[in-house]
Scaffold this motif. Structure first.
Motif, PDB file in Angstrom:
ATOM      1  N   MET A   1       8.359   9.089  -6.443  1.00  8.66           N
ATOM      2  CA  MET A   1       7.716   8.470  -5.323  1.00  8.66           C
ATOM      3  C   MET A   1       6.541   9.336  -4.916  1.00  8.66           C
ATOM      4  SD  MET A   1       9.194   7.647  -1.544  1.00  8.66           S
ATOM      5  CE  MET A   1       9.916   6.083  -1.893  1.00  8.66           C
ATOM      6  N   LYS A   2       5.430   8.687  -4.679  1.00  6.80           N
ATOM      7  CA  LYS A   2       4.228   9.395  -4.245  1.00  6.80           C
ATOM      8  C   LYS A   2       3.727   8.735  -2.971  1.00  6.80           C
ATOM      9  CE  LYS A   2      -0.456  10.486  -5.520  1.00  6.80           C
ATOM     10  NZ  LYS A   2      -1.622   9.833  -6.026  1.00  6.80           N
ATOM     11  N   PHE A   3       3.497   9.534  -1.937  1.00  6.97           N
ATOM     12  CA  PHE A   3       2.976   9.010  -0.689  1.00  6.97           C
ATOM     13  C   PHE A   3       1.459   8.975  -0.773  1.00  6.97           C
ATOM     14  CE2 PHE A   3       7.168  10.427   0.522  1.00  6.97           C
ATOM     15  CZ  PHE A   3       7.588   9.421   1.369  1.00  6.97           C
ATOM     16  N   ASP A   4       0.886   7.798  -0.477  1.00  6.65           N
ATOM     17  CA  ASP A   4      -0.562   7.615  -0.491  1.00  6.65           C
ATOM     18  C   ASP A   4      -1.025   7.114   0.863  1.00  6.65           C
ATOM     19  OD1 ASP A   4      -1.197   8.259  -3.159  1.00  6.65           O
ATOM     20  OD2 ASP A   4      -0.625   6.272  -3.837  1.00  6.65           O
ATOM     21  N   ASP A   5      -2.215   7.520   1.254  1.00  7.10           N
ATOM     22  CA  ASP A   5      -2.863   6.959   2.433  1.00  7.10           C
ATOM     23  C   ASP A   5      -3.882   5.950   1.933  1.00  7.10           C
ATOM     24  OD1 ASP A   5      -1.544   8.568   4.303  1.00  7.10           O
ATOM     25  OD2 ASP A   5      -2.966  10.207   3.998  1.00  7.10           O
ATOM     26  N   GLY A   6      -4.142   4.952   2.718  1.00 10.94           N
ATOM     27  CA  GLY A   6      -5.140   3.965   2.339  1.00 10.94           C
ATOM     28  C   GLY A   6      -4.886   2.672   3.072  1.00 10.94           C
ATOM     29  N   ASN A   7      -5.763   1.716   2.834  1.00  7.96           N
ATOM     30  CA  ASN A   7      -5.531   0.442   3.495  1.00  7.96           C
ATOM     31  C   ASN A   7      -4.493  -0.359   2.715  1.00  7.96           C
ATOM     32  OD1 ASN A   7      -6.745  -1.504   1.640  1.00  7.96           O
ATOM     33  ND2 ASN A   7      -8.709  -0.623   2.240  1.00  7.96           N
ATOM     34  N   PHE A   8      -3.790  -1.221   3.420  1.00  5.32           N
ATOM     35  CA  PHE A   8      -2.655  -1.928   2.838  1.00  5.32           C
ATOM     36  C   PHE A   8      -3.065  -2.811   1.664  1.00  5.32           C
ATOM     37  CE2 PHE A   8       0.568  -5.313   2.690  1.00  5.32           C
ATOM     38  CZ  PHE A   8       1.678  -4.523   2.466  1.00  5.32           C
ATOM     39  N   SER A   9      -4.215  -3.460   1.764  1.00  8.50           N
ATOM     40  CA  SER A   9      -4.660  -4.362   0.695  1.00  8.50           C
ATOM     41  C   SER A   9      -4.843  -3.634  -0.635  1.00  8.50           C
ATOM     42  CB  SER A   9      -5.971  -5.054   1.085  1.00  8.50           C
ATOM     43  OG  SER A   9      -5.774  -5.851   2.214  1.00  8.50           O
ATOM     44  N   SER A  10      -5.492  -2.476  -0.591  1.00  3.40           N
ATOM     45  CA  SER A  10      -5.725  -1.743  -1.835  1.00  3.40           C
ATOM     46  C   SER A  10      -4.423  -1.162  -2.388  1.00  3.40           C
ATOM     47  CB  SER A  10      -6.765  -0.636  -1.643  1.00  3.40           C
ATOM     48  OG  SER A  10      -6.288   0.354  -0.761  1.00  3.40           O
ATOM     49  N   LEU A  11      -3.533  -0.705  -1.496  1.00  9.41           N
ATOM     50  CA  LEU A  11      -2.249  -0.180  -1.958  1.00  9.41           C
ATOM     51  C   LEU A  11      -1.374  -1.289  -2.524  1.00  9.41           C
ATOM     52  CD1 LEU A  11      -1.509   2.359   0.906  1.00  9.41           C
ATOM     53  CD2 LEU A  11      -2.287   2.861  -1.418  1.00  9.41           C
TER      54      LEU A  11
END
Length: 55
Positions: free
Chosen positions: A1-11
């Motif tokens: 599991m990798k935690f990423d920040d970003g907007n929901f659409s791109s994730l």
């Protein structure tokens, strides 16, 4: 599991492309359970390791 920040659409697009699930971490300053989880899950790397092992 990798935690990423970003907007929901791109994730979401990335997860669909890689055929993976999304783990959404949400927090509100007025939320009692959120405050409890923040204290419990201070070490996201350890939490990610545990969740990866379970899945």
């Amino acid at each position: 599991m990798k935690f990423d920040d970003g907007n929901f659409s791109s994730l979401l697009a990335k997860a669909k492309k890689e055929n993976k699930l999304i783990f959404l971490d949400a927090y509100a300053s007025w939320c009692g359970p959120c405050k409890l989880m923040a204290k419990i899950s201070l070490h996201y790397n350890l939490l990610a390791t545990i969740i990866t092992a379970i899945l």
